[in-house]
Motif scaffolding. Structure first.
Motif, PDB file in Angstrom:
ATOM      1  N   SER A  17       0.777  -1.208   0.000  1.00  0.00           N
ATOM      2  CA  SER A  17       0.000   0.000   0.000  1.00  0.00           C
ATOM      3  C   SER A  17       0.812   1.262   0.000  1.00  0.00           C
ATOM      4  O   SER A  17       1.749   1.383   0.723  1.00  0.00           O
ATOM      5  N   LEU A  18       0.345   2.232  -0.752  1.00  0.00           N
ATOM      6  CA  LEU A  18       0.942   3.547  -0.770  1.00  0.00           C
ATOM      7  C   LEU A  18      -0.124   4.607  -1.053  1.00  0.00           C
ATOM      8  O   LEU A  18      -1.220   4.258  -1.381  1.00  0.00           O
ATOM      9  N   THR A  19       0.179   5.943  -0.949  1.00  0.00           N
ATOM     10  CA  THR A  19      -0.897   6.939  -0.970  1.00  0.00           C
ATOM     11  C   THR A  19      -0.586   8.355  -1.488  1.00  0.00           C
ATOM     12  O   THR A  19       0.558   8.727  -1.547  1.00  0.00           O
ATOM     13  N   PRO A  24       2.734   9.484  -4.166  1.00  0.00           N
ATOM     14  CA  PRO A  24       3.393   9.513  -2.862  1.00  0.00           C
ATOM     15  C   PRO A  24       4.823  10.011  -2.955  1.00  0.00           C
ATOM     16  O   PRO A  24       5.282  10.734  -2.105  1.00  0.00           O
ATOM     17  N   ALA A  25       5.523   9.632  -4.005  1.00  0.00           N
ATOM     18  CA  ALA A  25       6.918  10.043  -4.140  1.00  0.00           C
ATOM     19  C   ALA A  25       7.034  11.552  -4.349  1.00  0.00           C
ATOM     20  O   ALA A  25       8.070  12.142  -4.089  1.00  0.00           O
ATOM     21  N   ASP A  26       5.960  12.202  -4.831  1.00  0.00           N
ATOM     22  CA  ASP A  26       5.983  13.652  -5.009  1.00  0.00           C
ATOM     23  C   ASP A  26       5.847  14.373  -3.682  1.00  0.00           C
ATOM     24  O   ASP A  26       6.204  15.529  -3.572  1.00  0.00           O
ATOM     25  N   ARG A  27       5.308  13.714  -2.697  1.00  0.00           N
ATOM     26  CA  ARG A  27       5.088  14.348  -1.406  1.00  0.00           C
ATOM     27  C   ARG A  27       6.258  14.152  -0.471  1.00  0.00           C
ATOM     28  O   ARG A  27       6.515  14.974   0.365  1.00  0.00           O
ATOM     29  N   ALA A  28       6.929  13.052  -0.557  1.00  0.00           N
ATOM     30  CA  ALA A  28       8.052  12.761   0.324  1.00  0.00           C
ATOM     31  C   ALA A  28       9.150  12.092  -0.499  1.00  0.00           C
ATOM     32  O   ALA A  28       8.869  11.454  -1.504  1.00  0.00           O
ATOM     33  N   THR A  29      10.373  12.263  -0.055  1.00  0.00           N
ATOM     34  CA  THR A  29      11.486  11.684  -0.796  1.00  0.00           C
ATOM     35  C   THR A  29      12.311  10.789   0.121  1.00  0.00           C
ATOM     36  O   THR A  29      12.139  10.795   1.332  1.00  0.00           O
ATOM     37  N   GLY A  30      13.218  10.040  -0.506  1.00  0.00           N
ATOM     38  CA  GLY A  30      14.089   9.171   0.270  1.00  0.00           C
ATOM     39  C   GLY A  30      13.296   8.170   1.082  1.00  0.00           C
ATOM     40  O   GLY A  30      12.213   7.742   0.682  1.00  0.00           O
ATOM     41  N   ILE A  31      13.822   7.823   2.228  1.00  0.00           N
ATOM     42  CA  ILE A  31      13.171   6.818   3.068  1.00  0.00           C
ATOM     43  C   ILE A  31      11.801   7.292   3.546  1.00  0.00           C
ATOM     44  O   ILE A  31      10.909   6.481   3.802  1.00  0.00           O
ATOM     45  N   ASP A  32      11.582   8.603   3.627  1.00  0.00           N
ATOM     46  CA  ASP A  32      10.292   9.134   4.085  1.00  0.00           C
ATOM     47  C   ASP A  32       9.144   8.794   3.136  1.00  0.00           C
ATOM     48  O   ASP A  32       7.987   8.793   3.537  1.00  0.00           O
ATOM     49  N   ALA A  33       9.442   8.493   1.875  1.00  0.00           N
ATOM     50  CA  ALA A  33       8.381   8.128   0.924  1.00  0.00           C
ATOM     51  C   ALA A  33       7.648   6.866   1.368  1.00  0.00           C
ATOM     52  O   ALA A  33       6.449   6.706   1.104  1.00  0.00           O
ATOM     53  N   ILE A  34       8.336   5.976   2.075  1.00  0.00           N
ATOM     54  CA  ILE A  34       7.746   4.698   2.488  1.00  0.00           C
ATOM     55  C   ILE A  34       6.616   4.902   3.493  1.00  0.00           C
ATOM     56  O   ILE A  34       5.741   4.048   3.637  1.00  0.00           O
ATOM     57  N   PHE A  73      13.192   2.566   7.821  1.00  0.00           N
ATOM     58  CA  PHE A  73      11.744   2.665   7.989  1.00  0.00           C
ATOM     59  C   PHE A  73      11.232   1.234   8.119  1.00  0.00           C
ATOM     60  O   PHE A  73      11.530   0.383   7.280  1.00  0.00           O
ATOM     61  N   ALA A  74      10.501   0.952   9.190  1.00  0.00           N
ATOM     62  CA  ALA A  74      10.052  -0.416   9.466  1.00  0.00           C
ATOM     63  C   ALA A  74       8.537  -0.472   9.623  1.00  0.00           C
ATOM     64  O   ALA A  74       7.918   0.500  10.055  1.00  0.00           O
ATOM     65  N   CYS A  75       7.959  -1.606   9.279  1.00  0.00           N
ATOM     66  CA  CYS A  75       6.528  -1.838   9.446  1.00  0.00           C
ATOM     67  C   CYS A  75       6.295  -3.256   9.953  1.00  0.00           C
ATOM     68  O   CYS A  75       6.798  -4.213   9.361  1.00  0.00           O
ATOM     69  N   ASN A  76       5.523  -3.370  11.038  1.00  0.00           N
ATOM     70  CA  ASN A  76       5.011  -4.671  11.459  1.00  0.00           C
ATOM     71  C   ASN A  76       3.719  -4.847  10.676  1.00  0.00           C
ATOM     72  O   ASN A  76       2.786  -4.066  10.831  1.00  0.00           O
ATOM     73  N   GLN A  77       3.659  -5.867   9.839  1.00  0.00           N
ATOM     74  CA  GLN A  77       2.523  -6.053   8.941  1.00  0.00           C
ATOM     75  C   GLN A  77       1.558  -7.083   9.513  1.00  0.00           C
ATOM     76  O   GLN A  77       1.941  -8.231   9.745  1.00  0.00           O
ATOM     77  N   TYR A  78       0.323  -6.641   9.696  1.00  0.00           N
ATOM     78  CA  TYR A  78      -0.755  -7.501  10.193  1.00  0.00           C
ATOM     79  C   TYR A  78      -1.688  -7.834   9.036  1.00  0.00           C
ATOM     80  O   TYR A  78      -2.118  -6.945   8.303  1.00  0.00           O
ATOM     81  N   VAL A  79      -2.015  -9.105   8.884  1.00  0.00           N
ATOM     82  CA  VAL A  79      -2.959  -9.544   7.870  1.00  0.00           C
ATOM     83  C   VAL A  79      -4.162 -10.126   8.593  1.00  0.00           C
ATOM     84  O   VAL A  79      -4.024 -11.060   9.390  1.00  0.00           O
TER      85      VAL A  79
END
Length: 176
Positions: A17-19, A24-34, A73-79
């Motif tokens: 997912s992204l937004t 999304p890449a236009d709003r934030a760059t580098g690791i912050d895009a994630i 940048f880390a995410c714990n992913q819940y399904v």
């Protein structure tokens, strides 16, 4: 997603997912895009019968509990409410390339892969095999807004002709 793969990105709806109304890449760059991955997403996937997939329809809820620490940048992913995967992203500015490291819950074998961002198109490529026996895969996320992603999962033996394995949509239904 049910398609089990080790690649750069989220192994469930990777397509994940992204937004953003703009990409999304236009709003934030580098690791912050994630950060665009953060939050809860309702996912609908239609799988097709191919040499690499079986026909099915699937609905999933994906929650990415994310945080940034330094250059990571880390995410714990819940399904569907169950913690499944810890994702850790890094960014190589000189190559404009992201790497994701997938650490499965329960001590399974970790994986890694690449993420390529080009405006509102975020692609997770990977391959299986070697030489003439190589099969290439990719998940392509196309952001059409801050709360919607259209995605497709494809494979190829030559990287020229791609076969659609699945397609779907993700709708953001909750913030962090």
């Amino acid at each position: 997603m049910k398609l089990r793969m080790k690649f750069a990105g989220f192994s469930y709806a990777i397509a994940l997912s992204l937004t953003g109304s703009a990409a999304p890449a236009d709003r934030a760059t580098g690791i912050d895009a994630i950060r665009a991955y953060e939050g809860t997403w309702d996912i609908t996937i239609d799988h097709f019968d191919t040499a690499q997939s079986k026909a099915a329809h699937e609905k999933t809820t994906l929650h990415n509990d994310c945080w940034k620490s330094g250059a990571y940048f880390a995410c714990n992913q819940y399904v569907n409410g169950d913690s499944k995967l810890l994702l850790v992203f890094t960014y190589n500015e000189s190559k404009n390339e992201y790497t994701s490291y997938q650490i499965p819950q329960g001590g399974g074998e970790p994986g890694s892969g690449k993420l390529l961002i080009d405006g509102n198109v975020w692609t997770f490529p990977w391959q299986v095999g070697e030489g003439s026996k190589t099969t290439y895969f990719r998940v392509v996320n196309v952001f059409s807004g801050a709360d919607k992603i259209e995605f497709r999962q494809e494979f190829s033996t030559d990287q020229a002709q791609w076969t659609l394995m699945a397609k779907g949509t993700e709708h953001k239904s909750g913030a962090k």
